[in-house]
Design a protein around this motif. Sequence first.
Motif, mmCIF file in Angstrom:
data_model
loop_
_atom_site.group_PDB
_atom_site.id
_atom_site.type_symbol
_atom_site.label_atom_id
_atom_site.label_comp_id
_atom_site.label_asym_id
_atom_site.label_seq_id
_atom_site.Cartn_x
_atom_site.Cartn_y
_atom_site.Cartn_z
ATOM 1 N N THR A 79 0.836 -1.197 0.000
ATOM 2 C CA THR A 79 0.000 0.000 0.000
ATOM 3 C C THR A 79 0.872 1.248 0.000
ATOM 4 O O THR A 79 0.617 2.193 -0.747
ATOM 5 C CB THR A 79 -0.907 0.010 1.245
ATOM 6 N N ALA A 80 1.931 1.251 0.847
ATOM 7 C CA ALA A 80 2.804 2.420 0.926
ATOM 8 C C ALA A 80 3.507 2.669 -0.400
ATOM 9 O O ALA A 80 3.651 3.809 -0.834
ATOM 10 C CB ALA A 80 3.823 2.224 2.044
ATOM 11 N N ARG B 51 0.070 5.530 -6.944
ATOM 12 C CA ARG B 51 -0.240 5.151 -8.326
ATOM 13 C C ARG B 51 -1.548 4.376 -8.450
ATOM 14 O O ARG B 51 -2.016 4.106 -9.540
ATOM 15 C CB ARG B 51 0.894 4.290 -8.883
ATOM 16 N N LEU B 52 -2.104 3.993 -7.287
ATOM 17 C CA LEU B 52 -3.202 3.042 -7.323
ATOM 18 C C LEU B 52 -4.501 3.710 -6.889
ATOM 19 O O LEU B 52 -4.675 4.025 -5.731
ATOM 20 C CB LEU B 52 -2.866 1.902 -6.359
ATOM 21 N N ALA B 53 -5.416 3.908 -7.830
ATOM 22 C CA ALA B 53 -6.734 4.394 -7.425
ATOM 23 C C ALA B 53 -7.474 3.232 -6.780
ATOM 24 O O ALA B 53 -7.228 2.079 -7.112
ATOM 25 C CB ALA B 53 -7.489 4.896 -8.638
ATOM 26 N N GLY B 54 -8.358 3.540 -5.851
ATOM 27 C CA GLY B 54 -9.063 2.501 -5.111
ATOM 28 C C GLY B 54 -9.763 1.501 -6.007
ATOM 29 O O GLY B 54 -9.637 0.295 -5.830
ATOM 30 N N THR B 55 -10.505 2.005 -7.010
ATOM 31 C CA THR B 55 -11.299 1.090 -7.827
ATOM 32 C C THR B 55 -10.408 0.215 -8.702
ATOM 33 O O THR B 55 -10.689 -0.964 -8.882
ATOM 34 C CB THR B 55 -12.268 1.864 -8.724
#
Lengths: 569, 216
Positions: free
Chosen positions: A89-90, A95-99
């Motif tokens: 996650t860190a 770079r990572l959108a939730g969806t």
Amino acid sequence: MTAAGDGRALRAAAFAVLALGVIGPIAAGLAQTARAAFGLMPAIGAAQAGLGPWRTLFGLPGFATSVQLTLLTGLGATVLSLAIAFALTASLHARLAGTAAARALTPFLAIPHAALAIGLAFVLAPSGWIVRFVAPLLGLDRPPDLALVGDPWGIALILGLVIKEVPFLVLVTLSALTQFPVRQHLAAGQSLGYGRAAVWLKVLAPQLWPLIRLPLMVVLAYALSTVEMGLILGPSNPPVLAVLLTRLFFDANTALLLPASAGALLQAGLAVGAFALVWSAERALRRVGLWWLRRGGRGTAAEPPLRVLAAGGLVLFAIGALALVALFAWSLAWRWPWPAVLPESWSLKAWTGAGPGLGRAFLRTLVLALVTTSLALALAIAWLEGEDRGRRGRAGWAEALIFLPLLVPQIAFLYGLNVLFLRLGLSGGLGAVIWAQALFVFPYVMIALSDPWRALDPRLPRAAASLGAGPWRRLVAVKLPVLLAPILTAAAIGMAVSVAQYLPTLFMGAGRIATLTTEAVTLSSASDRRVTGVYATLQAGVPLASYAAAFLIPALVHRNRRALRGADA
Amino acid sequence: MSLVLENLQLTLAGRALFAPLTLTVEPGCVATVMGPSGVGKSTLLDAIAGHLAPAFSMTGRIALDGRDLALIPPEARRIGLVFQDAVLFPHLSVGDNLAFGLASSVKGRDARRGAVERALAQAGLAGLYGRDPASLSGGQRSRAALMRTLLAAPAALLLDEPFSKLDTGLRDEIRAFTFANVRERAVPALMVTHDPADAEAAAGQTIGLTSIGETP
């Protein structure tokens, strides 16, 4: 009736169902287990209370190793999962959108533990894919004589648990992160000279912890008490405690039911002990953490380990993906001699030749999943709507109640409950299995639906009320359609949980209700990988198809409704 | 058919939000409530519409057309709400949003469809029955929301900063459209706003809410 009164009635009804359907039976099951653990089980003529069952249990060959192994794999897998999930996650948060993350992680969430374990065994075994890849390089001409699956240290089991739990924890963490301004905290910390990893550890982790503690406990309870993963990936002699107990429970010698019950109680004790350990670790870490924080080190050394963990996580995902492909490949393989990387010939014979048993198991799995999910969904909606109408949030005890079935090890109360059901003449039926599965489906459906339900724009039902729509019309004509996507996502999760249930199906069905999961687990110890591959592929296929439907149906229904697209997870 | 507030006061944790409010809005008139943010203007509208959060308590009386509203659930109060941003139902087409509002006393498929089409035409939205509300412009959305509210034949209207999100040019047009409809249907309307120009255009009573316990 007023909306508030209506809400009270709805809440009372949902609560009554939960109390009578969840707490009562769990307590009764635990009590029954405890009685048997101390020698009282009239059904088999045991009427002498005493410590005999415990003596028998402790005297079983390899018992101490079993307990050690259970603690090692359970705690090890949980700590490793948490560390990797945090590192991933860190590293990827920016770079990572939730969806997008949810979509990428879906296959891992969807597939049942058993199917993943079987696929992993196909990949990790000496005759499996990984060794086949490297065999030419190492000059191997036969599968190496190594226990790569079922190793005595439980490494394969830990690996399997970590691959299955990391995606869950990553999703939970990402959703927790939406509750505070991560970017600002990162910027503030970095402007003070702290490295990115140091800000994550010193600033964000302490804020995250309270939000992911309960889900982590669920992971811990599962890892300590898994039967199907322990059977497929764990060592066999001695096995982890839950597997040992399942063997005892199903032994032809019914006298062994007593020490098995003692072990089941011990299993519950291990979970409680592990929770206590987490609690004291939390207190200790708070002190150490503050000391570390006050020293003011900028933590540049924290970056490399975080990266290594994140990279390790990605490697594990790759292995997990390989495991899924392996299931499918084996189900279609005909001749596949070692060390060929791909089968020499393909065939549908394993599918067509599986006989009517496959169809029956498939149908039964589907019916069980649909019925339990519908029940759980109805109860969850009643509960949430009851909260809305009563215009109140959820009390802490209610939240704990919802999580309860996920925190008590299944084996600790399911057999006791089965005994109770036997006496009532309810055991072995589809109804008992439906109820037992719903026990574990409901919490996940509830957890999945609660946040989107509360995030619904409160002005929508208000606008409907001002147009004269009563509470039922507001629910049916406004809330449910607007929440279609999250409701279907929750349903897909429910389907996945139902399909994955092994122990409840086995115990409450008295071994007579064959589903894809019970069949796949049974077949996993047999020799024909093709047949096992067929069952496991189908077992993974049902939840995957449910997730696909949960994604496609809202996209289709709302294709013309821009405001509702992209709102789905 | 008038909206009457008598000594209305709202309290949160024992603290009154504003001095007791007494006000009568006559049919076809628009009364304006102004005041600083946080004084409880929106909470006042919540109380009248029946959505007061449980943390608040209310003293005084709200009556519509002589009927005390205290024990009447929101859906039976016949009070229409118009929000800052239209709050059209995102899952329904524009026309179906209006049909949702249309009073059930209008019976028959054709009659109901006709009523909705006429309302759409009146709001300058003719031919947009099947459109996705998200595809409308801000002004179209405001008019559709007002029409949806009016089709429910409300006995009073509450306007919660209804024009503040619109561009200046559009604001005059929507304002005129709204007030004209209020007058034409002869319903009492209560508007909450920050914009003195709204109050001026409403040409009705203006009440300034001030928080008590603090001197400015």
